[in-house]
Design a protein around this motif. Structure first.
Motif, PDB file in Angstrom:
ATOM      1  N   SER A  21       0.823  -1.210   0.000  1.00 43.10           N
ATOM      2  CA  SER A  21       0.000   0.000   0.000  1.00 43.10           C
ATOM      3  C   SER A  21       0.856   1.258   0.000  1.00 43.10           C
ATOM      4  O   SER A  21       0.397   2.327  -0.412  1.00 43.10           O
ATOM      5  N   THR A  23       3.119   1.994  -1.872  1.00 40.80           N
ATOM      6  CA  THR A  23       3.554   2.348  -3.226  1.00 40.80           C
ATOM      7  C   THR A  23       2.498   3.138  -3.990  1.00 40.80           C
ATOM      8  O   THR A  23       2.753   3.562  -5.114  1.00 40.80           O
ATOM      9  N   THR A  24       1.316   3.322  -3.392  1.00 41.54           N
ATOM     10  CA  THR A  24       0.248   4.053  -4.070  1.00 41.54           C
ATOM     11  C   THR A  24      -0.362   5.069  -3.115  1.00 41.54           C
ATOM     12  O   THR A  24      -0.203   4.976  -1.897  1.00 41.54           O
ATOM     13  N   GLY A  25      -1.074   6.029  -3.692  1.00 37.89           N
ATOM     14  CA  GLY A  25      -1.774   7.011  -2.885  1.00 37.89           C
ATOM     15  C   GLY A  25      -0.963   8.273  -2.673  1.00 37.89           C
ATOM     16  O   GLY A  25       0.123   8.451  -3.246  1.00 37.89           O
ATOM     17  N   ARG A  30       1.859   7.481   1.899  1.00 39.73           N
ATOM     18  CA  ARG A  30       2.835   6.451   1.545  1.00 39.73           C
ATOM     19  C   ARG A  30       3.998   6.439   2.530  1.00 39.73           C
ATOM     20  O   ARG A  30       4.491   5.377   2.932  1.00 39.73           O
TER      21      ARG A  30
END
Length: 319
Positions: A21, A23-25, A30
């Motif tokens: 998780s 690696t995104t957002g 992050r």
């Protein structure tokens, strides 16, 4: 299947999901997720023992490998699973003294071990990004270009950076990368270990007594390791960058020791809250200068042991 094994597997899966998780957002989210990736591993290790963290780390790396990529599994193992397993093993290490008391592995040696682990991960990062300076510079420039194109526009009042600005930022990032990445790795590991220890102690499952963190001492070779790594950091090329990756966290360990000295010597003093608030405010405002001054205080402790020369009034070893 024993419940201990189920808990260890669950901790590894949670850690892998948090790692993925991260690696995104949004960028801030992050960073927070990556910071807390190792927390489930440390919780499993402190609550159930070194075998549990080994199982958790293996299951997490396996999930990242199956759902992600071999590179992602390698990064997870090197940055989270293996360091957590080593540190938990050291935390659980103990022996029975001649007088019958149980002696636990010293906290100061655990901090130095975390510094060396972080330096090793920084070295691995350099080789993953490229085995020579030109490849490293190219990889860093590509990462900065991606940040400028994708993340910078999302920030309010963000400046506009041209190719020359990105080239200059790349040079700065290349110089700071080894030490900065190692310090952030060491800080993340120790923060998660401390937080997991607090949570486990509150639950009554902590397997060793809570140590007096402010009284920690480092092994005699620690200053020599810092001096050697700092001197080697002036070498040109990749060897100098590798040395800087070890010098950074070793210096950070002495910042922590300097903070420990201040916490210890101010115990029981009426002006302690003001001193600590002022200390941490100076770290926030004048980060570099204050950090160097505190690190020098930690180094001076090896020559002039202030905590032994002026023992403070008794206080529970919480800080």
């Amino acid at each position: 299947m024993p419940y201990r094994l189920l808990i260890a597997l669950g901790a590894g899966l949670i850690s892998a999901v948090v790692f993925a998780s991260a690696t995104t957002g949004p960028l801030l989210m992050r960073m927070i997720l990556f910071l807390l990736t190792a927390l489930p591993l440390f919780l499993a290790g402190l609550g159930l023992g070194p075998r549990a963290v080994a199982v958790a780390g293996f299951s997490g790396a396996l999930l990242v490998l199956v759902a992600g990529s071999p590179l992602g599994a390698l990064v997870f193992a090197a940055s989270q699973a293996i360091p957590a397993a080593i540190l938990i093993y050291l935390v659980a290490l103990n022996r029975v003294a001649d007088d019958g008391r149980t002696e636990w592995y010293p906290v100061g040696r655990i901090v130095i071990a975390a510094a060396l682990i972080a330096g090793g991960f920084a070295t691995l990062t350099l080789f993953l990004l490229g085995g020579d300076i030109d490849t490293l510079r190219s990889a860093l420039r590509g990462m900065l270009q991606t940040f400028v194109d994708n993340e910078l526009p999302k920030m309010p009042d963000a400046p506009t950076l041209g190719p020359a600005d990105i080239d200059e930022a790349t040079g700065i990032a290349l110089a700071l990368l080894p030490a900065a990445s190692a310090i952030s790795t060491m800080g993340s590991l120790l923060f998660n270990l401390w937080l997991a220890g607090r949570i486990t102690m509150a639950s009554g499952r902590l397997q060793r007594p809570w140590p007096d963190l402010a009284a920690m001492v480092y092994p005699p070779m620690a200053p020599l390791m810092l001096a050697a790594a700092t001197a080697a950091g002036f070498l040109a090329g990749l060897p100098g960058m590798i040395a800087a990756g070890f010098a950074g966290p070793l210096l950070f360990s002495y910042v922590l020791l300097g903070l420990a000295v201040v916490h210890y010597t101010t115990r029981g003093r009426s002006w302690r809250p003001f001193a600590l608030w002022g200390l941490y405010a100076s770290l926030f405002i004048m980060n570099t200068i204050a950090s160097l001054a505190i690190a020098l205080l930690g180094l001076a402790e090896a020559i002039w042991p202030m905590r032994k020369l002026s023992p403070p009034p008794d206080e529970p070893p919480s800080t």
